[in-house]
Scaffold this motif. Structure first.
Motif, short mmCIF file in Angstrom:
data_model
loop_
_atom_site.label_atom_id
_atom_site.label_comp_id
_atom_site.label_asym_id
_atom_site.label_seq_id
_atom_site.Cartn_x
_atom_site.Cartn_y
_atom_site.Cartn_z
N MET A 70 19.50 0.17 16.15
CA MET A 70 18.34 -0.48 15.52
C MET A 70 18.70 -1.67 14.65
O MET A 70 17.87 -2.54 14.40
CB MET A 70 17.55 0.55 14.69
CG MET A 70 16.88 1.61 15.55
SD MET A 70 16.05 2.89 14.58
CE MET A 70 14.57 2.02 14.09
N ALA A 71 19.92 -1.69 14.13
CA ALA A 71 20.34 -2.81 13.26
C ALA A 71 21.86 -2.84 13.21
O ALA A 71 22.51 -1.81 13.41
CB ALA A 71 19.78 -2.61 11.84
N ALA B 9 13.80 0.72 -0.53
CA ALA B 9 13.59 0.88 0.92
C ALA B 9 12.72 -0.26 1.45
O ALA B 9 13.00 -0.81 2.52
CB ALA B 9 12.94 2.23 1.21
N ARG B 10 11.70 -0.63 0.70
CA ARG B 10 10.83 -1.73 1.15
C ARG B 10 11.63 -3.03 1.30
O ARG B 10 11.45 -3.77 2.27
CB ARG B 10 9.69 -1.96 0.16
CG ARG B 10 8.62 -0.92 0.26
CD ARG B 10 7.33 -1.33 -0.44
NE ARG B 10 6.47 -0.17 -0.60
CZ ARG B 10 5.81 0.40 0.41
NH1 ARG B 10 5.90 -0.09 1.64
NH2 ARG B 10 5.06 1.47 0.20
N PRO C 21 16.24 -1.38 8.93
CA PRO C 21 15.36 -0.20 8.86
C PRO C 21 16.08 1.13 8.69
O PRO C 21 15.48 2.10 8.24
CB PRO C 21 14.63 -0.23 10.20
CG PRO C 21 15.55 -0.95 11.13
CD PRO C 21 16.31 -1.94 10.29
N VAL C 22 17.37 1.19 9.05
CA VAL C 22 18.09 2.47 9.00
C VAL C 22 18.81 2.57 7.66
O VAL C 22 19.63 1.69 7.32
CB VAL C 22 19.10 2.59 10.16
CG1 VAL C 22 19.78 3.94 10.13
CG2 VAL C 22 18.40 2.36 11.50
N GLU D 37 6.94 2.63 5.41
CA GLU D 37 6.71 2.26 6.80
C GLU D 37 7.91 1.50 7.38
O GLU D 37 8.41 0.56 6.75
CB GLU D 37 5.46 1.39 6.90
CG GLU D 37 4.93 1.33 8.32
CD GLU D 37 3.66 0.51 8.42
OE1 GLU D 37 2.94 0.40 7.41
OE2 GLU D 37 3.42 -0.02 9.51
N GLY D 38 8.34 1.94 8.54
CA GLY D 38 9.43 1.24 9.21
C GLY D 38 10.81 1.74 8.84
O GLY D 38 11.79 1.39 9.48
#
Ligand code: ELE
Length: 213
Positions: A16-17, A35-36, A44-45, A66-67
């Motif tokens: 994912m990243a 986290a945001r 995202p991870v 979210e995400g």
């Protein structure tokens, strides 16, 4: 959840990243803004190490963002695995691998990224059903040159090097055929978290997210 299916899920997460921030959090109130900013920066991870009393509460708060795909790091014992799962962790990271931990992660259906630092440890992990491993501690164990040497005899294994990885040396790891992503604490420095410098952390995340070779 078998080790094989755990590793399959871990490979998806690692794809994912390029970088997984390794987070040592002192105050659960920081979890949401942190986290945001990491997700907004393109990472995202997130791995929250169970090294601080605030970790489980932080995982629960980040899991609502979210995400974000939030996991627990420093998962050593059966209790760690169960507590992480209950808090909402979607994966677990361990510095090593034991039969007890394999059993615990199977029991609570928590995908595990186990650590290995030698060819024998990696082979033992494969025997247990895991083909996606954390290479730890990456720098002290031998760095990119060492990991590159493992790719020849162990071509099926993929790694997430962690421990001594930085924005400077991450590209050397990410260029290797057996590396999916790297992990590191440089994206969430303690002083920036204490200062509430979420914009600064977002900028570090953005830089890390662009590190693919
Ligand atoms: O406690 C664990 O299970 C870990 O996950 C170890 C961390 O991955 C490294 O300590 C991060 O290393 P640095 O990026 O050099 O700070």
């Amino acid at each position: 959840m078998t080790p094989e299916s755990q590793s399959a899920r871990i490979r998806e997460i690692c794809a994912m990243a390029p970088v997984i921030p390794v987070i040592v959090i002192e105050d659960a109130a920081w979890a949401e803004p942190l986290a945001r900013s990491l997700v907004a920066g393109g990472l995202p991870v997130l791995e929250v190490t169970l090294r601080t009393p605030a970790a489980l509460e932080a995982i629960a708060a980040m899991a609502q963002v979210e995400g974000a795909v939030v996991g627990a790091g420093t998962v050593i014992t059966t209790q760690d695995a169960h507590r992480a799962r209950t808090a909402g962790a979607r994966f677990a990271v361990s510095p090593g691998l034991t039969d007890t931990l394999v059993g615990a992660c199977e029991e609570c259906a928590l995908p595990l990224l186990p650590g290995a630092a030698t060819a024998s440890e990696a082979m033992q992990a494969v025997e247990a059903g895991f083909d996606t491993l954390k290479f730890f501690p990456a720098g002290p164990a031998g760095g990119p040159a060492y990991l590159k040497a493992l790719a020849g005899p162990l071509p099926g294994i993929r790694f997430c090097p962690t421990g001594g990885v930085s924005a400077t040396n991450a590209p050397d790891y990410l260029a290797l055929s057996n590396v999916l992503c790297v992990g590191g604490s440089w994206i969430s420095p303690a002083d920036m978290m204490r200062a509430g410098d979420w914009a600064g952390i977002q900028a570090l995340a953005r830089q890390a997210a662009g590190l693919r070779p």
